[in-house]
Motif scaffolding. Structure first.
Motif, short mmCIF file in Angstrom:
data_model
loop_
_atom_site.label_atom_id
_atom_site.label_comp_id
_atom_site.label_asym_id
_atom_site.label_seq_id
_atom_site.Cartn_x
_atom_site.Cartn_y
_atom_site.Cartn_z
N ALA A 64 64.77 15.19 -10.35
CA ALA A 64 63.61 14.53 -9.73
C ALA A 64 62.39 14.60 -10.65
CB ALA A 64 63.29 15.19 -8.39
N LYS A 65 62.18 15.73 -11.29
CA LYS A 65 61.03 15.87 -12.18
C LYS A 65 61.19 14.98 -13.41
CE LYS A 65 59.62 20.54 -10.82
NZ LYS A 65 59.57 21.98 -11.18
N TYR A 66 62.41 14.85 -13.91
CA TYR A 66 62.64 14.00 -15.08
C TYR A 66 62.39 12.53 -14.73
CZ TYR A 66 65.03 11.70 -18.96
OH TYR A 66 65.33 10.91 -20.04
N GLU A 67 62.89 12.12 -13.58
CA GLU A 67 62.73 10.72 -13.18
C GLU A 67 61.27 10.38 -12.90
OE1 GLU A 67 65.41 10.33 -9.90
OE2 GLU A 67 67.20 10.16 -11.19
N ARG A 68 60.48 11.38 -12.53
CA ARG A 68 59.05 11.15 -12.30
C ARG A 68 58.22 11.33 -13.57
NH1 ARG A 68 58.27 15.58 -7.98
NH2 ARG A 68 56.05 15.12 -8.25
N GLY A 69 58.90 11.65 -14.68
CA GLY A 69 58.21 11.79 -15.95
C GLY A 69 57.49 13.11 -16.13
N LEU A 70 57.83 14.10 -15.31
CA LEU A 70 57.14 15.39 -15.37
C LEU A 70 57.73 16.32 -16.42
CD1 LEU A 70 56.67 16.04 -11.53
CD2 LEU A 70 55.02 15.08 -13.16
N ILE A 71 59.00 16.09 -16.78
CA ILE A 71 59.63 16.87 -17.84
C ILE A 71 60.39 15.91 -18.75
CG2 ILE A 71 59.85 18.98 -16.46
CD1 ILE A 71 62.75 18.29 -15.97
N ARG A 72 60.54 16.31 -20.03
CA ARG A 72 61.26 15.41 -20.95
C ARG A 72 61.98 16.16 -22.07
NH1 ARG A 72 58.35 14.54 -25.62
NH2 ARG A 72 56.19 15.27 -25.61
N THR A 73 61.86 17.49 -22.11
CA THR A 73 62.51 18.26 -23.16
C THR A 73 63.28 19.43 -22.56
OG1 THR A 73 60.68 19.82 -23.48
CG2 THR A 73 60.57 17.73 -24.71
N SER A 74 64.17 20.01 -23.37
CA SER A 74 64.90 21.19 -22.91
C SER A 74 63.94 22.35 -22.63
CB SER A 74 65.95 21.61 -23.94
OG SER A 74 65.34 21.92 -25.19
N ALA A 75 62.87 22.43 -23.41
CA ALA A 75 61.87 23.47 -23.17
C ALA A 75 61.21 23.28 -21.81
CB ALA A 75 60.81 23.45 -24.27
N ASP A 76 61.01 22.01 -21.41
CA ASP A 76 60.45 21.73 -20.09
C ASP A 76 61.40 22.20 -18.99
OD1 ASP A 76 58.21 20.53 -21.19
OD2 ASP A 76 59.05 18.50 -21.07
N ILE A 77 62.69 21.99 -19.20
CA ILE A 77 63.70 22.41 -18.21
C ILE A 77 63.66 23.92 -18.05
CG2 ILE A 77 66.17 22.62 -17.75
CD1 ILE A 77 66.56 19.89 -18.95
N ILE A 78 63.61 24.62 -19.17
CA ILE A 78 63.60 26.08 -19.13
C ILE A 78 62.36 26.59 -18.41
CG2 ILE A 78 63.41 28.15 -20.57
CD1 ILE A 78 65.20 26.56 -22.63
N ALA A 79 61.20 26.00 -18.72
CA ALA A 79 59.96 26.41 -18.06
C ALA A 79 59.99 26.09 -16.58
CB ALA A 79 58.76 25.72 -18.72
N SER A 80 60.53 24.92 -16.23
CA SER A 80 60.62 24.52 -14.83
C SER A 80 61.58 25.43 -14.07
CB SER A 80 61.09 23.06 -14.73
OG SER A 80 61.24 22.66 -13.39
N SER A 81 62.70 25.79 -14.69
CA SER A 81 63.68 26.66 -14.05
C SER A 81 63.09 28.05 -13.84
CB SER A 81 64.94 26.76 -14.91
OG SER A 81 65.56 25.50 -15.03
N ARG A 82 62.35 28.55 -14.83
CA ARG A 82 61.71 29.86 -14.69
C ARG A 82 60.77 29.86 -13.49
NH1 ARG A 82 58.74 29.95 -19.04
NH2 ARG A 82 60.17 31.05 -20.44
N ALA A 83 59.97 28.80 -13.35
CA ALA A 83 59.03 28.71 -12.24
C ALA A 83 59.76 28.62 -10.90
CB ALA A 83 58.11 27.50 -12.43
#
Length: 310
Positions: A64-83
Motif C-alpha cells: 500500500a505504501k509503495y502504490e501511494r508513492g510513500l516508499i520506493r527503495t529497499s531501505a524504505d522497506i526496512i525503515a517501514s518494517s522497523r516502524a
C-alpha cells in the motif's frame, strides 16, 4: 561490556541478517515492484517465523505504501518494517512487573522439555539479585534428577539458595515447602522451576494446576506470575506452544530463549501480535547477563540494523 542495544543486536544477528539481506536482494531501487516481489517477500517473512497472518499484514502495508508513492527503495522497506514492528510490539504492551508489597513475589515457570526453564530460572535470579532483591529458587522438576542438580549449580553460580527434594518427590509438596521457606526467610522473590510438559499430557497439566493451588494456600495470590518459557529457535512451534499452554494455564507472560542461535526471531512478534501475551525477557546469549528484559524498540532496531551489514 556490551551496552543493552548491542546485546539485542548480537542476539538477533542471525534473524536480522536473513531479513535485511533478503529484502535488499529482492527489491531493486531501479525496477518496478510486482506481485513476484511481494510473493518473495512473503517467503522471507514466513522464513523468519512471523506466521502467515502477520506476514500478510506486513506485506499489505508495504504494498500500500509503495502504490501511494510513500516508499520506493529497499531501505524504505526496512525503515517501514522497523516502524511497523515497533508499533505492533507496543500494542497491549506489558505493564512493569508487579512485585508483592507483603511477602514474596512468586514466579512459576512452565513450558515443554528443552525450552530452557531451568537456565532461565537461574538467569532471572542473577538479574534480580543484581537489582538488590533477595531470591529463592525451587527445584520442582522432580521428574529429572539432572534438573534438580542443574538448578543447584545455578544456585551456587549466582549465590542463591535452592529448595529441593529427591528425584521422584511430589512437585507440589516441594513448591509448598519453597513458598513457606520464602515467607519465613522474608525473601523478595521465589522462582519455581517446573518439569517440562506437553499440553496433551493430562497428568502433568493436572500437576501444574495442583502446584498453582498449593502455592496459593501457602501465600495469598501466589503464583503472582506464571510465565511460559519457549525456545525461540523452534519458530512457529513456540507460537503453537503458547496457544496451547494458554488454554490450560493462566499465563501472564513469556520468556523467549535461545534467540542468538536462530534466524527465527520473528516469532516474538508473531506471539505478541496474535495472543497479546507480552514477552518479559529474551535470551540473547549464554551468559547470565544475556537474559534481558524485553524492549520493543531495541528489538525492532536490532532486527533491521542495516549498519552492521555494511
Amino acid at each position: 561490556m556490551k551496552s543493552l542495544i548491542e546485546k539485542f543486536k548480537f542476539g538477533l544477528q542471525r534473524t536480522k541478517t536473513m531479513l535485511v539481506r533478503n529484502i535488499q536482494t529482492i527489491f531493486s531501487d531501479e525496477e518496478q515492484w510486482t506481485d513476484d516481489h511481494y510473493e518473495r517477500l512473503e517467503e522471507v517473512l514466513i522464513g523468519a517465523d512471523l506466521g502467515v497472518e502477520l506476514t500478510q499484514r506486513v506485506v499489505d502495508d508495504i504494498r500500500a505504501k509503495y502504490e501511494r508513492g510513500l516508499i520506493r527503495t529497499s531501505a524504505d522497506i526496512i525503515a517501514s518494517s522497523r516502524a511497523l514492528f515497533t508499533t505492533l510490539l507496543q500494542e497491549n504492551k506489558a505493564d512493569a512487573i508487579r512485585f508483592s508489597d507483603v511477602g514474596p513475589t512468586v514466579f512459576l515457570l512452565v513450558g515443554v522439555n528443552g525450552s530452557g526453564k531451568t537456565t532461565t530460572a537461574g538467569k532471572l535470579a542473577a538479574h534480580w539479585k543484581a537489582e538488590g532483591k533477595t531470591v529463592l529458587l525451587a527445584a520442582c522438576d522432580t521428574f529429572r534428577a539432572a534438573a534438580i542438580e542443574q538448578l543447584k549449580i545455578w544456585g551456587t553460580r549466582v549465590d542463591c539458595p535452592v529448595v529441593a527434594s529427591q528425584y521422584g518427590a511430589d512437585a507440589a509438596s516441594v513448591a509448598y515447602d519453597a513458598v513457606n521457606a520464602a515467607v519465613a526467610r522474608r525473601v523478595d522473590i521465589l522462582i519455581i522451576d517446573t518439569a517440562g510438559r506437553q499440553h496433551t499430557r493430562k497428568g502433568l497439566m493436572d500437576e501444574l494446576s495442583k502446584i498453582t493451588r498449593i502455592t496459593g494456600k501457602a501465600c495469598a495470590g501466589a503464583p503472582h506470575h506464571t510465565w511460559l518459557v519457549v525456545d525461540g529457535s523452534t519458530g512457529t512451534n513456540a507460537l503453537q506452544q503458547a496457544r496451547e499452554f494458554r488454554k490450560s494455564a493462566e499465563l501472564t507472560g513469556l520468556c523467549v530463549t535461545k534467540l542468538d542461535g536462530t534466524s527465527k526471531g520473528g516469532v516474538v512478534v508473531a506471539i505478541h501480535s496474535e495472543l497479546r501475551l507480552s514477552v518479559h525477557f529474551v535470551g540473547l546469549g549464554e551468559e547470565p547477563s544475556d537474559l534481558q528484559p524485553f524492549d520493543s524498540e531495541f528489538f525492532a532496531d536490532a532486527l533491521f540494523d542495516v549498519g552492521a551489514l555494511a
